[in-house]
Design a protein around this motif. Sequence first.
Motif, mmCIF file in Angstrom:
data_model
loop_
_atom_site.group_PDB
_atom_site.id
_atom_site.type_symbol
_atom_site.label_atom_id
_atom_site.label_comp_id
_atom_site.label_asym_id
_atom_site.label_seq_id
_atom_site.Cartn_x
_atom_site.Cartn_y
_atom_site.Cartn_z
ATOM 1 N N GLU A 263 6.653 6.793 2.487
ATOM 2 C CA GLU A 263 7.560 6.107 3.548
ATOM 3 C C GLU A 263 6.776 4.858 3.453
ATOM 4 O O GLU A 263 7.842 4.361 3.303
ATOM 5 C CB GLU A 263 7.733 7.210 5.071
ATOM 6 C CG GLU A 263 8.259 8.487 4.682
ATOM 7 C CD GLU A 263 8.334 8.730 5.957
ATOM 8 O OE1 GLU A 263 8.011 8.170 7.279
ATOM 9 O OE2 GLU A 263 8.182 10.482 6.311
ATOM 10 N N VAL A 264 6.103 4.829 4.173
ATOM 11 C CA VAL A 264 5.511 3.332 4.529
ATOM 12 C C VAL A 264 5.482 2.150 3.143
ATOM 13 O O VAL A 264 6.300 0.863 3.161
ATOM 14 C CB VAL A 264 3.570 3.201 5.028
ATOM 15 C CG1 VAL A 264 3.046 2.131 5.327
ATOM 16 C CG2 VAL A 264 3.364 3.611 6.227
ATOM 17 N N LEU A 265 5.137 3.240 1.822
ATOM 18 C CA LEU A 265 5.236 2.524 0.687
ATOM 19 C C LEU A 265 7.151 2.446 0.173
ATOM 20 O O LEU A 265 6.724 0.971 -0.078
ATOM 21 C CB LEU A 265 4.505 2.648 -0.388
ATOM 22 C CG LEU A 265 3.039 3.130 -0.546
ATOM 23 C CD1 LEU A 265 2.558 3.855 -1.694
ATOM 24 C CD2 LEU A 265 2.196 1.388 -0.193
ATOM 25 N N ARG A 266 7.162 3.489 0.887
ATOM 26 C CA ARG A 266 9.146 2.609 0.091
ATOM 27 C C ARG A 266 9.519 1.894 1.159
ATOM 28 O O ARG A 266 10.050 0.984 1.131
ATOM 29 C CB ARG A 266 9.822 4.754 0.682
ATOM 30 C CG ARG A 266 10.869 4.213 -0.549
ATOM 31 C CD ARG A 266 11.658 5.859 -0.710
ATOM 32 N NE ARG A 266 11.220 5.910 0.959
ATOM 33 C CZ ARG A 266 9.956 7.895 0.581
ATOM 34 N NH1 ARG A 266 9.966 7.397 -0.657
ATOM 35 N NH2 ARG A 266 10.038 8.344 1.542
ATOM 36 N N ALA A 267 9.254 1.689 2.313
ATOM 37 C CA ALA A 267 9.603 0.575 3.738
ATOM 38 C C ALA A 267 9.476 -1.194 3.028
ATOM 39 O O ALA A 267 9.948 -1.434 3.114
ATOM 40 C CB ALA A 267 9.535 0.881 4.622
#
Length: 331
Positions: A263-267
């Motif tokens: 999720e962090v990478l996608r953000a």
Amino acid sequence: MEGEAHLDQTIAGRFKYAIVLTALTLVAEVVGGIWTNSLALLSDAAHVFLDIFALVLSLVAIKLAAFPATDTRTFGWHRAEVFASFINGITVFLMALGIFYEGWHRLFDPQEVKSLPMFIIAVIGLVMNLFAASALHQHSHDDLNVRSAFLHVVGDAAASVGVIAGGLVMYFTDWFVVDAVISICIAFVIFWGAWRVLREASHILLEGVPRGLSVPEVVEAIHAVPGVNHVHNLNIWTICSHILALSAHVDILPEYKEERQAEVLRAIEEMLMQRYHISHTTLQAECTMCIEAPPVIKELRHRPRVRDQHGHHHDDGGHAHGPGCAHGHHH
């Protein structure tokens, strides 16, 4: 992808239109330059010839960029447009040298020019150039390939204005040295356009950070994403005018479990796309919590080479190398 393909088709259509107009201008100015004995008109014709070269080269680059990526060219042929721009810049620079050389000789040995026909032909050339320039102007701000071709046409239009002014002066005064002066001025106009295109294309080919982007600002923006502890091994570069790329290692806080790391990478990816138009991202998640944070930008190192018992150099994979440089990969 459909929007990008449509954009390329639109640009290609405008290039074809500009090529036809420029070819007509070339014929008029070559015939007219020989007939009127005008170096200024022939100089403009030389510029027009290289305009056609630039436009055709740029059109070919657009076609090549549409080719799909392969296992030997994983970025496809997108860089072709940058390479085309670089060649355009070099050819224009060489052309300007030739014009300057001829113009300098005529300063000291002015030759009679048929000024009225020269004036009429230059007006025709200017009109053609303005039509061609208007066809390319819309995409000249955000596409280096179109911008280089647009600069060719605009430079030629400016040269035509100079030829027109010279034709009027010579018609009323018979001061034929004006023809040489205009030729030298045309050369300086071309030098400036070539320098700008070469500077931008070289910056991209040397993997420079895209102009207008600040590495510290991008790093700060990534740090601001919840869950990010540190960013290192960062690279930002331009693939072509429409594609910016970034790769980095992202150290994620330990309380973010594996599923939340994604999720962090996608953000981060969404933020980079929306704020900086970086569409090609490669992010590696880590959870090391290093005591001393590694540098943001990692220094590239050569692949280690060792001598065998025969004194030959080998890399760590056992392949022999010549005296050239072998670059390693980021790890």
